[in-house]
Design a protein around this motif. Structure first.
Motif, PDB file in Angstrom:
ATOM      1  N   VAL A   1       0.868  -1.179   0.000  1.00  0.00           N
ATOM      2  CA  VAL A   1       0.000   0.000   0.000  1.00  0.00           C
ATOM      3  C   VAL A   1       0.901   1.225   0.000  1.00  0.00           C
ATOM      4  O   VAL A   1       1.725   1.393   0.906  1.00  0.00           O
ATOM      5  N   GLY A   2       0.766   2.063  -1.016  1.00  0.00           N
ATOM      6  CA  GLY A   2       1.594   3.273  -1.050  1.00  0.00           C
ATOM      7  C   GLY A   2       1.571   3.916  -2.418  1.00  0.00           C
ATOM      8  O   GLY A   2       1.746   3.247  -3.440  1.00  0.00           O
ATOM      9  N   ARG A   3       1.362   5.209  -2.434  1.00  0.00           N
ATOM     10  CA  ARG A   3       1.337   5.926  -3.703  1.00  0.00           C
ATOM     11  C   ARG A   3       2.742   5.950  -4.312  1.00  0.00           C
ATOM     12  O   ARG A   3       3.735   6.017  -3.591  1.00  0.00           O
ATOM     13  N   PRO A   4       2.848   5.902  -5.632  1.00  0.00           N
ATOM     14  CA  PRO A   4       4.152   6.015  -6.284  1.00  0.00           C
ATOM     15  C   PRO A   4       4.755   7.408  -6.059  1.00  0.00           C
ATOM     16  O   PRO A   4       4.306   8.397  -6.630  1.00  0.00           O
ATOM     17  N   CYS A   5       5.732   7.475  -5.190  1.00  0.00           N
ATOM     18  CA  CYS A   5       6.372   8.743  -4.848  1.00  0.00           C
ATOM     19  C   CYS A   5       7.763   8.447  -4.300  1.00  0.00           C
ATOM     20  O   CYS A   5       8.138   7.290  -4.123  1.00  0.00           O
ATOM     21  N   TYR A   6       8.532   9.489  -4.039  1.00  0.00           N
ATOM     22  CA  TYR A   6       9.893   9.312  -3.535  1.00  0.00           C
ATOM     23  C   TYR A   6       9.913   8.486  -2.257  1.00  0.00           C
ATOM     24  O   TYR A   6      10.730   7.574  -2.103  1.00  0.00           O
ATOM     25  N   GLN A   7       9.013   8.792  -1.330  1.00  0.00           N
ATOM     26  CA  GLN A   7       8.994   8.092  -0.042  1.00  0.00           C
ATOM     27  C   GLN A   7       8.799   6.591  -0.200  1.00  0.00           C
ATOM     28  O   GLN A   7       9.538   5.788   0.385  1.00  0.00           O
ATOM     29  N   LYS A   8       7.814   6.199  -0.979  1.00  0.00           N
ATOM     30  CA  LYS A   8       7.431   4.784  -1.054  1.00  0.00           C
ATOM     31  C   LYS A   8       8.357   3.953  -1.932  1.00  0.00           C
ATOM     32  O   LYS A   8       8.371   2.727  -1.820  1.00  0.00           O
ATOM     33  N   ASN A   9       9.113   4.612  -2.853  1.00  0.00           N
ATOM     34  CA  ASN A   9      10.148   3.915  -3.625  1.00  0.00           C
ATOM     35  C   ASN A   9       9.585   2.675  -4.339  1.00  0.00           C
ATOM     36  O   ASN A   9      10.181   1.592  -4.309  1.00  0.00           O
ATOM     37  N   ILE A  10       8.444   2.857  -4.993  1.00  0.00           N
ATOM     38  CA  ILE A  10       7.780   1.739  -5.663  1.00  0.00           C
ATOM     39  C   ILE A  10       8.628   1.190  -6.823  1.00  0.00           C
ATOM     40  O   ILE A  10       8.553  -0.002  -7.154  1.00  0.00           O
ATOM     41  N   GLU A  11       9.449   2.051  -7.406  1.00  0.00           N
ATOM     42  CA  GLU A  11      10.311   1.592  -8.495  1.00  0.00           C
ATOM     43  C   GLU A  11      11.177   0.407  -8.052  1.00  0.00           C
ATOM     44  O   GLU A  11      11.373  -0.551  -8.807  1.00  0.00           O
ATOM     45  N   GLU A  12      11.696   0.472  -6.834  1.00  0.00           N
ATOM     46  CA  GLU A  12      12.510  -0.620  -6.325  1.00  0.00           C
ATOM     47  C   GLU A  12      11.690  -1.902  -6.199  1.00  0.00           C
ATOM     48  O   GLU A  12      12.183  -3.005  -6.470  1.00  0.00           O
ATOM     49  N   LEU A  13      10.434  -1.764  -5.812  1.00  0.00           N
ATOM     50  CA  LEU A  13       9.577  -2.941  -5.677  1.00  0.00           C
ATOM     51  C   LEU A  13       9.326  -3.594  -7.042  1.00  0.00           C
ATOM     52  O   LEU A  13       9.222  -4.821  -7.141  1.00  0.00           O
ATOM     53  N   ILE A  14       9.228  -2.788  -8.087  1.00  0.00           N
ATOM     54  CA  ILE A  14       9.068  -3.334  -9.438  1.00  0.00           C
ATOM     55  C   ILE A  14      10.323  -4.102  -9.844  1.00  0.00           C
ATOM     56  O   ILE A  14      10.249  -5.172 -10.476  1.00  0.00           O
ATOM     57  N   GLU A  15      11.489  -3.579  -9.455  1.00  0.00           N
ATOM     58  CA  GLU A  15      12.748  -4.296  -9.730  1.00  0.00           C
ATOM     59  C   GLU A  15      12.772  -5.640  -8.989  1.00  0.00           C
ATOM     60  O   GLU A  15      13.236  -6.657  -9.527  1.00  0.00           O
ATOM     61  N   VAL A  16      12.266  -5.645  -7.760  1.00  0.00           N
ATOM     62  CA  VAL A  16      12.189  -6.885  -6.984  1.00  0.00           C
ATOM     63  C   VAL A  16      11.262  -7.879  -7.685  1.00  0.00           C
ATOM     64  O   VAL A  16      11.572  -9.078  -7.797  1.00  0.00           O
ATOM     65  N   LEU A  17      10.131  -7.385  -8.143  1.00  0.00           N
ATOM     66  CA  LEU A  17       9.174  -8.250  -8.840  1.00  0.00           C
ATOM     67  C   LEU A  17       9.797  -8.859 -10.095  1.00  0.00           C
ATOM     68  O   LEU A  17       9.575 -10.043 -10.403  1.00  0.00           O
ATOM     69  N   TYR A  18      10.562  -8.078 -10.809  1.00  0.00           N
ATOM     70  CA  TYR A  18      11.260  -8.573 -12.001  1.00  0.00           C
ATOM     71  C   TYR A  18      12.206  -9.707 -11.633  1.00  0.00           C
ATOM     72  O   TYR A  18      12.259 -10.747 -12.315  1.00  0.00           O
ATOM     73  N   GLU A  19      12.934  -9.515 -10.536  1.00  0.00           N
ATOM     74  CA  GLU A  19      13.869 -10.534 -10.065  1.00  0.00           C
ATOM     75  C   GLU A  19      13.115 -11.807  -9.685  1.00  0.00           C
ATOM     76  O   GLU A  19      13.547 -12.925 -10.010  1.00  0.00           O
ATOM     77  N   LEU A  20      11.983 -11.654  -8.995  1.00  0.00           N
ATOM     78  CA  LEU A  20      11.183 -12.806  -8.570  1.00  0.00           C
ATOM     79  C   LEU A  20      10.682 -13.618  -9.753  1.00  0.00           C
ATOM     80  O   LEU A  20      10.683 -14.851  -9.739  1.00  0.00           O
ATOM     81  N   ASN A  21      10.246 -12.915 -10.784  1.00  0.00           N
ATOM     82  CA  ASN A  21       9.641 -13.596 -11.920  1.00  0.00           C
ATOM     83  C   ASN A  21      10.650 -14.270 -12.838  1.00  0.00           C
ATOM     84  O   ASN A  21      10.262 -14.904 -13.820  1.00  0.00           O
ATOM     85  N   LYS A  22      11.915 -14.171 -12.507  1.00  0.00           N
ATOM     86  CA  LYS A  22      12.924 -14.946 -13.234  1.00  0.00           C
ATOM     87  C   LYS A  22      12.810 -16.426 -12.904  1.00  0.00           C
ATOM     88  O   LYS A  22      13.169 -17.287 -13.718  1.00  0.00           O
ATOM     89  N   THR A  23      12.313 -16.707 -11.692  1.00  0.00           N
ATOM     90  CA  THR A  23      12.242 -18.112 -11.248  1.00  0.00           C
ATOM     91  C   THR A  23      10.845 -18.555 -10.816  1.00  0.00           C
ATOM     92  O   THR A  23      10.584 -19.747 -10.701  1.00  0.00           O
ATOM     93  N   ARG A  24       9.942 -17.590 -10.537  1.00  0.00           N
ATOM     94  CA  ARG A  24       8.592 -17.928 -10.070  1.00  0.00           C
ATOM     95  C   ARG A  24       7.573 -17.041 -10.761  1.00  0.00           C
ATOM     96  O   ARG A  24       7.904 -15.953 -11.236  1.00  0.00           O
ATOM     97  N   ASP A  25       6.332 -17.495 -10.779  1.00  0.00           N
ATOM     98  CA  ASP A  25       5.232 -16.684 -11.303  1.00  0.00           C
ATOM     99  C   ASP A  25       4.629 -15.917 -10.128  1.00  0.00           C
ATOM    100  O   ASP A  25       3.874 -16.480  -9.328  1.00  0.00           O
ATOM    101  N   VAL A  26       4.977 -14.645  -9.998  1.00  0.00           N
ATOM    102  CA  VAL A  26       4.559 -13.833  -8.852  1.00  0.00           C
ATOM    103  C   VAL A  26       3.798 -12.610  -9.337  1.00  0.00           C
ATOM    104  O   VAL A  26       4.247 -11.902 -10.257  1.00  0.00           O
ATOM    105  N   HIS A  27       2.646 -12.341  -8.697  1.00  0.00           N
ATOM    106  CA  HIS A  27       1.841 -11.167  -9.029  1.00  0.00           C
ATOM    107  C   HIS A  27       1.856 -10.182  -7.859  1.00  0.00           C
ATOM    108  O   HIS A  27       1.810 -10.591  -6.696  1.00  0.00           O
ATOM    109  N   LEU A  28       1.911  -8.914  -8.185  1.00  0.00           N
ATOM    110  CA  LEU A  28       1.958  -7.847  -7.170  1.00  0.00           C
ATOM    111  C   LEU A  28       0.767  -6.917  -7.327  1.00  0.00           C
ATOM    112  O   LEU A  28       0.498  -6.415  -8.422  1.00  0.00           O
ATOM    113  N   VAL A  29       0.064  -6.678  -6.214  1.00  0.00           N
ATOM    114  CA  VAL A  29      -1.023  -5.698  -6.188  1.00  0.00           C
ATOM    115  C   VAL A  29      -0.521  -4.461  -5.441  1.00  0.00           C
ATOM    116  O   VAL A  29      -0.082  -4.557  -4.291  1.00  0.00           O
ATOM    117  N   ILE A  30      -0.586  -3.306  -6.107  1.00  0.00           N
ATOM    118  CA  ILE A  30      -0.146  -2.040  -5.517  1.00  0.00           C
ATOM    119  C   ILE A  30      -1.372  -1.177  -5.291  1.00  0.00           C
ATOM    120  O   ILE A  30      -2.059  -0.788  -6.241  1.00  0.00           O
TER     121      ILE A  30
END
Length: 374
Positions: free
Chosen positions: A199-228
């Motif tokens: 839960v968090g608006r896309p802004c400097y504080q919440k750093n959602i971009e990093e979470l998208i990078e994490v999701l990319y890393e996860l999906n290299k080996t697993r099928d993972v879905h993220l709800v923002i």
């Protein structure tokens, strides 16, 4: 005993709004009376006390952006309201509420308890802005202001960076009512049954971009879905997030949801496998508290607020900021290790009950209020 009258001054949005409502819903109405002074374009719902009675509220031109005209008008109007209402204490919440409340407290001689819910200077993306905002915080820390931190991390920062003496600080951890009922979604579900959420608006504080990078890393080996959840208000990094999702070919792996009801948020968190946060800073985030109350382990960044809630290796993991590989590694570990997941889930609920159940903690806040008048 005569009721203690408290004037709450704030920009009533997001977690700050949740915080105030939880306090108002639980303060003893036999000993406390409240009024609310808030922004004219924030909360559209009225405020009620523990007995379900409406609380008197006033509106001010309090907005997120700095505006000399609006900010001056807000201070002047709040000063007039406080002179009329004659509260025993002012409790200011958030950055704009804090500026307004502390200046009014200085002008009227009324003691102010200030809860930052994350200091404003932490939001500055440039060193010049950070120095400027920190300077304002240091100036406003003088006088009769008592820092009422929402987390131990916030308290430490108040003492070590802002310069509050320990004698002028106190701590009341953010807390909520137990979540006894999960209501059906009021929106159409468009995401898979198996997912992770934040839960968090896309802004400097919440750093959602990093979470998208994490999701990319996860999906290299697993099928993972993220709800923002939480797009809409002040989501100034939304284009960067959407562009990154497209660049990494993750459109089918991400659901972006605008602001919805708190009941919907709780429903989505309750059915998520893990709660995630890559925030750069927090006060004490309510979404993480809610996930603990719902027995959902978390994998979060090791920042103010997050580290106060997620105990590494107990109810989740705290990961160094922008360590994408370690973040994804710990998520996979919990998704694969059922025994560890179950243990962390149990510990999450235990953390909530021990530290963040407002039914158990409201007496602490009442004692803090009373102590300020002695």
């Amino acid at each position: 005993m005569k009721k203690i009258k408290i004037a709450h001054i704030l920009h009533s949005v997001g977690g700050v709004d949740v915080s105030l409502r939880q306090i108002l819903h639980n303060l003893d109405t036999k000993n406390f009376e409240n009024i609310v002074i808030h922004g004219d374009s924030d909360s559209i719902n009225g405020f009620v006390d523990k007995d379900g009675r409406s609380i008197v509220d006033y509106q001010l031109p309090i907005y997120r952006e700095i505006s000399l005209k609006s900010d001056f008008q807000a201070i002047l109007k709040a000063w007039k309201i406080v002179r009329k209402e004659k509260p025993d204490l002012i409790h200011s919440h958030s950055t704009k509420g804090g500026v307004t409340g502390r200046i009014v407290g200085f002008l009227t001689g009324i003691k102010v308890l200030h809860t930052p819910q994350a200091f404003s200077f932490l939001s500055a993306e440039s060193k010049i802005k950070k120095v400027f905002f920190l300077g304002i915080e240091k100036l406003l820390s003088k006088g009769k202001t008592i820092l009422l931190a929402s987390s131990q991390s916030e308290l430490n920062r108040a003492i070590n960076e802002v310069g509050f003496p320990k004698s002028k600080t106190s701590l009341f951890n953010n807390a909520i009512e137990p979540i006894d009922q999960i209501l059906d979604l009021s929106i159409t579900k468009t995401w898979p049954d198996q997912y992770l959420c934040t839960v968090g608006r896309p802004c400097y504080q919440k750093n959602i971009e990093e979470l998208i990078e994490v999701l990319y890393e996860l999906n290299k080996t697993r099928d993972v879905h993220l709800v923002i959840l939480g797009l809409g208000h002040h989501a100034d990094h939304i284009k960067q997030v959407e562009d990154l999702i497209t660049k990494l070919n993750l459109k089918s792996k991400v659901t972006l949801l605008s602001w919805t009801t708190r009941e919907d948020v709780l429903n989505i968190i309750s059915k998520s496998k893990l709660y995630l946060s890559t925030a750069r800073y927090e006060g004490l985030p309510y979404s993480v508290i809610e996930s603990l109350a719902l027995s959902i382990p978390g994998v979060v960044s090791d920042c103010d607020g997050n580290r106060d809630l997620i105990i590494n290796g107990f109810n989740g993991y705290c990961i160094k900021e922008n360590d994408t590989e370690e973040f994804s590694k710990k998520i996979i570990e919990l998704l694969q290790n059922e025994n560890k997941y179950d243990k962390f889930s149990k510990n999450a609920k235990e953390t909530f009950e021990k530290n963040h159940n407002i039914y158990q903690k409201i007496n602490d806040l009442e004692s803090i209020y009373i102590a300020q008048l002695k």
